[in-house]
Write a protein that holds these residues in place. Structure first.
Motif, PDB file in Angstrom:
ATOM      1  N   ARG A   4       0.839  -1.209   0.000  1.00  0.00           N
ATOM      2  CA  ARG A   4       0.000   0.000   0.000  1.00  0.00           C
ATOM      3  C   ARG A   4       0.869   1.253   0.000  1.00  0.00           C
ATOM      4  O   ARG A   4       0.577   2.213  -0.708  1.00  0.00           O
ATOM      5  N   LEU A   5       1.936   1.236   0.799  1.00  0.00           N
ATOM      6  CA  LEU A   5       2.833   2.393   0.832  1.00  0.00           C
ATOM      7  C   LEU A   5       3.535   2.549  -0.512  1.00  0.00           C
ATOM      8  O   LEU A   5       3.632   3.659  -1.042  1.00  0.00           O
ATOM      9  N   ARG A   6       4.015   1.449  -1.087  1.00  0.00           N
ATOM     10  CA  ARG A   6       4.682   1.541  -2.398  1.00  0.00           C
ATOM     11  C   ARG A   6       3.745   2.114  -3.445  1.00  0.00           C
ATOM     12  O   ARG A   6       4.127   3.001  -4.223  1.00  0.00           O
ATOM     13  N   ARG A   7       2.519   1.639  -3.491  1.00  0.00           N
ATOM     14  CA  ARG A   7       1.565   2.147  -4.495  1.00  0.00           C
ATOM     15  C   ARG A   7       1.226   3.613  -4.254  1.00  0.00           C
ATOM     16  O   ARG A   7       1.072   4.386  -5.199  1.00  0.00           O
ATOM     17  N   TRP A   8       1.102   3.990  -2.982  1.00  0.00           N
ATOM     18  CA  TRP A   8       0.820   5.386  -2.651  1.00  0.00           C
ATOM     19  C   TRP A   8       1.963   6.271  -3.136  1.00  0.00           C
ATOM     20  O   TRP A   8       1.732   7.311  -3.742  1.00  0.00           O
ATOM     21  N   LEU A   9       3.200   5.842  -2.899  1.00  0.00           N
ATOM     22  CA  LEU A   9       4.358   6.621  -3.348  1.00  0.00           C
ATOM     23  C   LEU A   9       4.453   6.666  -4.864  1.00  0.00           C
ATOM     24  O   LEU A   9       4.824   7.693  -5.442  1.00  0.00           O
ATOM     25  N   GLU A  10       4.131   5.564  -5.541  1.00  0.00           N
ATOM     26  CA  GLU A  10       4.183   5.528  -7.003  1.00  0.00           C
ATOM     27  C   GLU A  10       3.211   6.516  -7.629  1.00  0.00           C
ATOM     28  O   GLU A  10       3.435   6.989  -8.738  1.00  0.00           O
ATOM     29  N   ALA A  11       2.142   6.862  -6.932  1.00  0.00           N
ATOM     30  CA  ALA A  11       1.162   7.810  -7.445  1.00  0.00           C
ATOM     31  C   ALA A  11       1.573   9.263  -7.201  1.00  0.00           C
ATOM     32  O   ALA A  11       0.878  10.174  -7.631  1.00  0.00           O
ATOM     33  N   ARG A  12       2.690   9.489  -6.533  1.00  0.00           N
ATOM     34  CA  ARG A  12       3.172  10.826  -6.225  1.00  0.00           C
ATOM     35  C   ARG A  12       4.227  11.254  -7.236  1.00  0.00           C
ATOM     36  O   ARG A  12       4.894  10.429  -7.831  1.00  0.00           O
ATOM     37  N   PRO A  13       4.429  12.575  -7.380  1.00  0.00           N
ATOM     38  CA  PRO A  13       5.377  13.058  -8.399  1.00  0.00           C
ATOM     39  C   PRO A  13       6.856  12.902  -8.045  1.00  0.00           C
ATOM     40  O   PRO A  13       7.691  12.998  -8.923  1.00  0.00           O
ATOM     41  N   GLN A  14       7.187  12.669  -6.784  1.00  0.00           N
ATOM     42  CA  GLN A  14       8.601  12.562  -6.436  1.00  0.00           C
ATOM     43  C   GLN A  14       9.105  11.138  -6.630  1.00  0.00           C
ATOM     44  O   GLN A  14       8.346  10.192  -6.649  1.00  0.00           O
ATOM     45  N   ALA A  15      10.413  11.018  -6.747  1.00  0.00           N
ATOM     46  CA  ALA A  15      11.036   9.701  -6.893  1.00  0.00           C
ATOM     47  C   ALA A  15      11.009   8.976  -5.552  1.00  0.00           C
ATOM     48  O   ALA A  15      10.971   9.607  -4.500  1.00  0.00           O
ATOM     49  N   SER A  16      11.016   7.656  -5.606  1.00  0.00           N
ATOM     50  CA  SER A  16      11.099   6.889  -4.363  1.00  0.00           C
ATOM     51  C   SER A  16      11.961   5.647  -4.597  1.00  0.00           C
ATOM     52  O   SER A  16      11.928   5.053  -5.670  1.00  0.00           O
ATOM     53  N   VAL A  17      12.747   5.318  -3.585  1.00  0.00           N
ATOM     54  CA  VAL A  17      13.583   4.126  -3.611  1.00  0.00           C
ATOM     55  C   VAL A  17      13.360   3.412  -2.291  1.00  0.00           C
ATOM     56  O   VAL A  17      13.659   3.960  -1.225  1.00  0.00           O
ATOM     57  N   LEU A  18      12.793   2.213  -2.361  1.00  0.00           N
ATOM     58  CA  LEU A  18      12.519   1.430  -1.162  1.00  0.00           C
ATOM     59  C   LEU A  18      13.181   0.073  -1.306  1.00  0.00           C
ATOM     60  O   LEU A  18      13.079  -0.560  -2.357  1.00  0.00           O
ATOM     61  N   ALA A  19      13.841  -0.367  -0.260  1.00  0.00           N
ATOM     62  CA  ALA A  19      14.388  -1.723  -0.252  1.00  0.00           C
ATOM     63  C   ALA A  19      13.223  -2.697  -0.079  1.00  0.00           C
ATOM     64  O   ALA A  19      12.191  -2.350   0.491  1.00  0.00           O
ATOM     65  N   VAL A  20      13.356  -3.893  -0.593  1.00  0.00           N
ATOM     66  CA  VAL A  20      12.363  -4.932  -0.382  1.00  0.00           C
ATOM     67  C   VAL A  20      13.084  -6.205   0.073  1.00  0.00           C
ATOM     68  O   VAL A  20      14.236  -6.437  -0.274  1.00  0.00           O
ATOM     69  N   SER A  21      12.390  -6.999   0.845  1.00  0.00           N
ATOM     70  CA  SER A  21      12.986  -8.249   1.305  1.00  0.00           C
ATOM     71  C   SER A  21      12.833  -9.314   0.213  1.00  0.00           C
ATOM     72  O   SER A  21      12.147  -9.095  -0.787  1.00  0.00           O
ATOM     73  N   GLY A  22      13.419 -10.467   0.433  1.00  0.00           N
ATOM     74  CA  GLY A  22      13.329 -11.549  -0.534  1.00  0.00           C
ATOM     75  C   GLY A  22      11.954 -12.153  -0.645  1.00  0.00           C
ATOM     76  O   GLY A  22      11.684 -12.920  -1.578  1.00  0.00           O
ATOM     77  N   LYS A  23      11.053 -11.807   0.250  1.00  0.00           N
ATOM     78  CA  LYS A  23       9.705 -12.380   0.194  1.00  0.00           C
ATOM     79  C   LYS A  23       8.740 -11.568  -0.667  1.00  0.00           C
ATOM     80  O   LYS A  23       7.621 -11.974  -0.902  1.00  0.00           O
ATOM     81  N   GLU A  24       9.190 -10.407  -1.157  1.00  0.00           N
ATOM     82  CA  GLU A  24       8.320  -9.544  -1.966  1.00  0.00           C
ATOM     83  C   GLU A  24       8.585  -9.726  -3.462  1.00  0.00           C
ATOM     84  O   GLU A  24       9.719  -9.907  -3.887  1.00  0.00           O
ATOM     85  N   TYR A  25       7.525  -9.658  -4.233  1.00  0.00           N
ATOM     86  CA  TYR A  25       7.632  -9.664  -5.696  1.00  0.00           C
ATOM     87  C   TYR A  25       7.525  -8.233  -6.159  1.00  0.00           C
ATOM     88  O   TYR A  25       6.671  -7.486  -5.702  1.00  0.00           O
ATOM     89  N   VAL A  26       8.401  -7.849  -7.074  1.00  0.00           N
ATOM     90  CA  VAL A  26       8.343  -6.495  -7.617  1.00  0.00           C
ATOM     91  C   VAL A  26       8.263  -6.543  -9.122  1.00  0.00           C
ATOM     92  O   VAL A  26       8.584  -7.524  -9.744  1.00  0.00           O
TER      93      VAL A  26
END
Length: 92
Positions: free
Chosen positions: A70-92
């Protein structure tokens, strides 16, 4: 390369603090404040920064933030860049 980090005034409480009401009163922490992970606090913190005109061209976060879709999608909808680390259990 040098950068700056914005730390919001709202912080989560360390584990054990919510049960120590005397310590919380002394620190000025409201009685209803509990321990909360970063992602639920991130959106309101970012919204407060934008509302007062804080220049923040980007957002970074660790895997606790990156694993919250939810946080990743919220940030993706914003105009600024975002870089978030993800663990091995997440699909990107």
């Amino acid at each position: 390369m040098l950068g700056q980090v914005l730390r919001d005034r709202e912080r989560s409480l360390p584990a054990g603090w919510p049960q120590d009401r005397a310590r919380c009163r002394q620190a000025g922490i409201p009685a209803d404040r509990g321990v909360a992970p970063t992602p639920p606090r991130a959106r309101p913190q970012r919204a407060r920064a934008v509302a007062v005109g804080v220049p923040a061209p980007g957002v970074t976060g660790d895997c606790v933030d990156g694993d919250d879709r939810r946080l990743r999608r919220w940030l993706e909808a914003r105009p600024q860049a975002s870089v978030l680390a993800v663990s091995g259990k997440e699909y990107v």
